[in-house]
Structure formats: structure tokens, C-alpha cells
Design a protein around this motif. Sequence first.
Motif, PDB file in Angstrom:
ATOM      1  N   ALA A   1      32.672 -44.508 -21.211  1.00  0.00           N
ATOM      2  CA  ALA A   1      33.006 -43.102 -21.445  1.00  0.00           C
ATOM      3  C   ALA A   1      32.706 -42.709 -22.891  1.00  0.00           C
ATOM      4  O   ALA A   1      32.177 -41.617 -23.152  1.00  0.00           O
ATOM      5  CB  ALA A   1      34.476 -42.850 -21.116  1.00  0.00           C
TER       6      ALA A   1
ATOM      7  N   ILE B   1      30.279 -39.762 -24.149  1.00  0.00           N
ATOM      8  CA  ILE B   1      30.756 -38.681 -25.020  1.00  0.00           C
ATOM      9  C   ILE B   1      29.849 -38.533 -26.236  1.00  0.00           C
ATOM     10  O   ILE B   1      29.513 -37.422 -26.653  1.00  0.00           O
ATOM     11  CB  ILE B   1      32.215 -38.934 -25.445  1.00  0.00           C
TER      12      ILE B   1
ATOM     13  N   ARG C   1      27.151 -36.487 -25.365  1.00  0.00           N
ATOM     14  CA  ARG C   1      27.584 -35.196 -24.804  1.00  0.00           C
ATOM     15  C   ARG C   1      27.352 -35.119 -23.292  1.00  0.00           C
ATOM     16  O   ARG C   1      27.083 -34.050 -22.739  1.00  0.00           O
ATOM     17  CB  ARG C   1      26.926 -34.020 -25.528  1.00  0.00           C
TER      18      ARG C   1
ATOM     19  N   PHE D   1      29.492 -35.117 -20.599  1.00  0.00           N
ATOM     20  CA  PHE D   1      30.929 -35.026 -20.384  1.00  0.00           C
ATOM     21  C   PHE D   1      31.358 -35.278 -18.938  1.00  0.00           C
ATOM     22  O   PHE D   1      32.445 -35.804 -18.698  1.00  0.00           O
ATOM     23  CB  PHE D   1      31.445 -33.670 -20.866  1.00  0.00           C
TER      24      PHE D   1
ATOM     25  N   ALA E   1      31.481 -38.991 -18.382  1.00  0.00           N
ATOM     26  CA  ALA E   1      32.578 -39.498 -19.218  1.00  0.00           C
ATOM     27  C   ALA E   1      33.918 -39.245 -18.539  1.00  0.00           C
ATOM     28  O   ALA E   1      34.794 -40.122 -18.516  1.00  0.00           O
ATOM     29  CB  ALA E   1      32.548 -38.827 -20.588  1.00  0.00           C
ATOM     30  N   LEU E   2      34.072 -38.050 -17.967  1.00  0.00           N
ATOM     31  CA  LEU E   2      35.320 -37.713 -17.274  1.00  0.00           C
ATOM     32  C   LEU E   2      35.541 -38.635 -16.081  1.00  0.00           C
ATOM     33  O   LEU E   2      36.658 -39.121 -15.860  1.00  0.00           O
ATOM     34  CB  LEU E   2      35.276 -36.254 -16.824  1.00  0.00           C
TER      35      LEU E   2
ATOM     36  N   ARG F   1      40.541 -38.161 -22.636  1.00  0.00           N
ATOM     37  CA  ARG F   1      40.232 -37.287 -21.508  1.00  0.00           C
ATOM     38  C   ARG F   1      40.565 -35.836 -21.846  1.00  0.00           C
ATOM     39  O   ARG F   1      39.842 -34.913 -21.444  1.00  0.00           O
ATOM     40  CB  ARG F   1      40.986 -37.739 -20.251  1.00  0.00           C
TER      41      ARG F   1
ATOM     42  N   SER G   1      40.247 -34.435 -24.731  1.00  0.00           N
ATOM     43  CA  SER G   1      39.134 -33.935 -25.537  1.00  0.00           C
ATOM     44  C   SER G   1      37.931 -33.593 -24.660  1.00  0.00           C
ATOM     45  O   SER G   1      37.226 -32.609 -24.900  1.00  0.00           O
ATOM     46  CB  SER G   1      38.737 -34.975 -26.590  1.00  0.00           C
ATOM     47  N   VAL G   2      37.701 -34.417 -23.628  1.00  0.00           N
ATOM     48  CA  VAL G   2      36.592 -34.137 -22.704  1.00  0.00           C
ATOM     49  C   VAL G   2      36.864 -32.858 -21.922  1.00  0.00           C
ATOM     50  O   VAL G   2      35.974 -32.005 -21.761  1.00  0.00           O
ATOM     51  CB  VAL G   2      36.366 -35.332 -21.756  1.00  0.00           C
ATOM     52  N   TYR G   3      38.107 -32.705 -21.447  1.00  0.00           N
ATOM     53  CA  TYR G   3      38.458 -31.456 -20.761  1.00  0.00           C
ATOM     54  C   TYR G   3      38.229 -30.254 -21.685  1.00  0.00           C
ATOM     55  O   TYR G   3      37.747 -29.197 -21.254  1.00  0.00           O
ATOM     56  CB  TYR G   3      39.911 -31.484 -20.308  1.00  0.00           C
TER      57      TYR G   3
END
Length: 307
Positions: A188, A192, A195, A197, A200-201, A226, A228-230
Motif C-alpha cells: 500500500a 501511495i 498516487r 490510491f 492502496a485502499l 487508510r 489519508s487515502v480516503y
Amino acid sequence: DVAAAREALERGDPRSAMTQVDQAIKSNTLKGRDLASAHALRCSVLAMTGNAEPAKADAAKALELNAKSSEAYACRGAIAAAGRDMPSALAAYDQAAKLDPKDPDIAVDRAALLAVAGRPAEGIAAIDKVIAANPKASAAKRAKWYTDRARMNAAMGNDAAALKDLNVAIEASPAGSSALADRYFLRARLHIDERRFDPALADLNSALGLAAQAQPMRRAVLYAMRGSVYGALERQAEAFADLDGAIGLVPQGPPELLASWYANRGRIRAEAADVVGALADFNRSLELKPDDASVLSDRGNLELRQG
């Protein structure tokens, strides 16, 4: 019992490994080199779980029973590495490798130590040899070796090679392995950085599903990442829920880590036009880490927008 302990350790279950090896030692049926090997194995389990002093005692007992125990020297190396004593750690692993030059686990651990000591190219070369020389090793072992090489490649900026290694490691990992959660987490992070995402999620969801019984700090790090990804995907409600969860799990955690989580939540709040909430988060972040230039800049820009 010793065999069961080794299998548990291989699949990433130190608690079961400790139960089995304790049972083996307390049975009073092992002698000589067999008993030395059991003490060295328990040393490894203790070192893995951060219990340095009893680990040292087991290493000493193993060497008392068998002065040529490569496992005991390897464990001494692991203890020294955990204490950031790299010269002693490398010396112990060198001795272990000298006593048993064909042991792939010793070679891999020594390679990983070379990478930590700032010599990742040497570490990668060493682990390449191990992987090439042991095509019939168990899936769990090979998964660990590919993971170790992935870390080294990532440290050198070879993200494509690191991602390829992690794909192999994840595919080879036994179902439900605690080590598998770490591999999803590492992949992940690579996604990230590029980029990517959505993948990664997916990896972070998998990691959290496997880490339900993990220590609070470990789960908090996963939730924060997670979140930060959201945020990057503009899924703000889910981002807030995860960052709230991370902070709630370890409210007295490491200041620098908490500061970064408050700062991330503040940035997402700013994007959602929650100026009061964003300022509160930036203020808290700067209380924990006053010299963070990026957070000072973010707070300054938010104040400027407010006139």
C-alpha cells in the motif's frame, strides 16, 4: 514440539512458537545439541517479541551446551540489531554464517542487517543468491525472503522491483498469516508513493482485516494511512472516521506520529470548509511538534483565508 515451534515461527505466529518451545524445554527429554537448539529457538522467539534479557540468557545457555551453535550466534545478532548495535550484530551474524554457511535463514537475516547498516546493494546481492539457491524452500520462507528484498529495493528507490517482490511474497504467504498484513501494508505504501490510491485502499482493507487482534499502535497506523487515502480520494466522512479511530486508539502515542495524524485531519477538514476544526487540528499538531514547517504553512494559509 520443537518442529511445531519452528513451523509457527515460520508462519508468523510467535505466541504459538513460544508455547511449543517452552513445552519442549520443560519436558526434560532434550539433551546436548538438541537442547541447545531449543534454547536458541526460544532465544529467537524472545528476540522477535522484544524480550532482550531472557533472549540473551537463552543464547548463553545454547552456547554453553553447544559452542558451535550457529542459531545462538544468529540470535545474538538479532538482539544486538534490535539495540542498534550494528557492529556487534554483524559480527555475530558473521560468526553464525561461518559456522553454518549453508543455512539460508542466517544468510537472509545477515543480508537484511547489511541493508539496515546502510549497505543495501550488498544485502540485495546476498539475498539474490539465497533465493536462487533454494527454489524448493517452503512458500512461507520464500515469502519472507521476497519481502526482505522488497524492503531493500524500496530503500534504494527501486519501487518497481520492490512491488514485484511484494506481489510474489503476498501470493506465497499462507492464508491468515500475521506477516501477510505487513506485506499488504508495505505494498500500500508503494502504491501511495505512486498516487495509485484505489489499489492502496484495497491493500489497506486487507491488512486491517488480518490485523483485527494486533496491538493498538499497529492498527492505529493502518487506520491513519487508510484515512489519508480516503482523503486523497475525497471520501471525507470515511477519512475522518479512520483518523479519529487512529488517534483514539493511541491518544498518548508517539508525539511525532500523532502530530502527523492531526495535521492530516486538519488538511481534510480545511478541504471540507471546516475552518474551526482544521485550525484546532493544526494547533494540536503544532503543540506536539512545534517545528513542522508544512503545518505552520498550512495554518498560516488558513488564517490568511480568514483575513
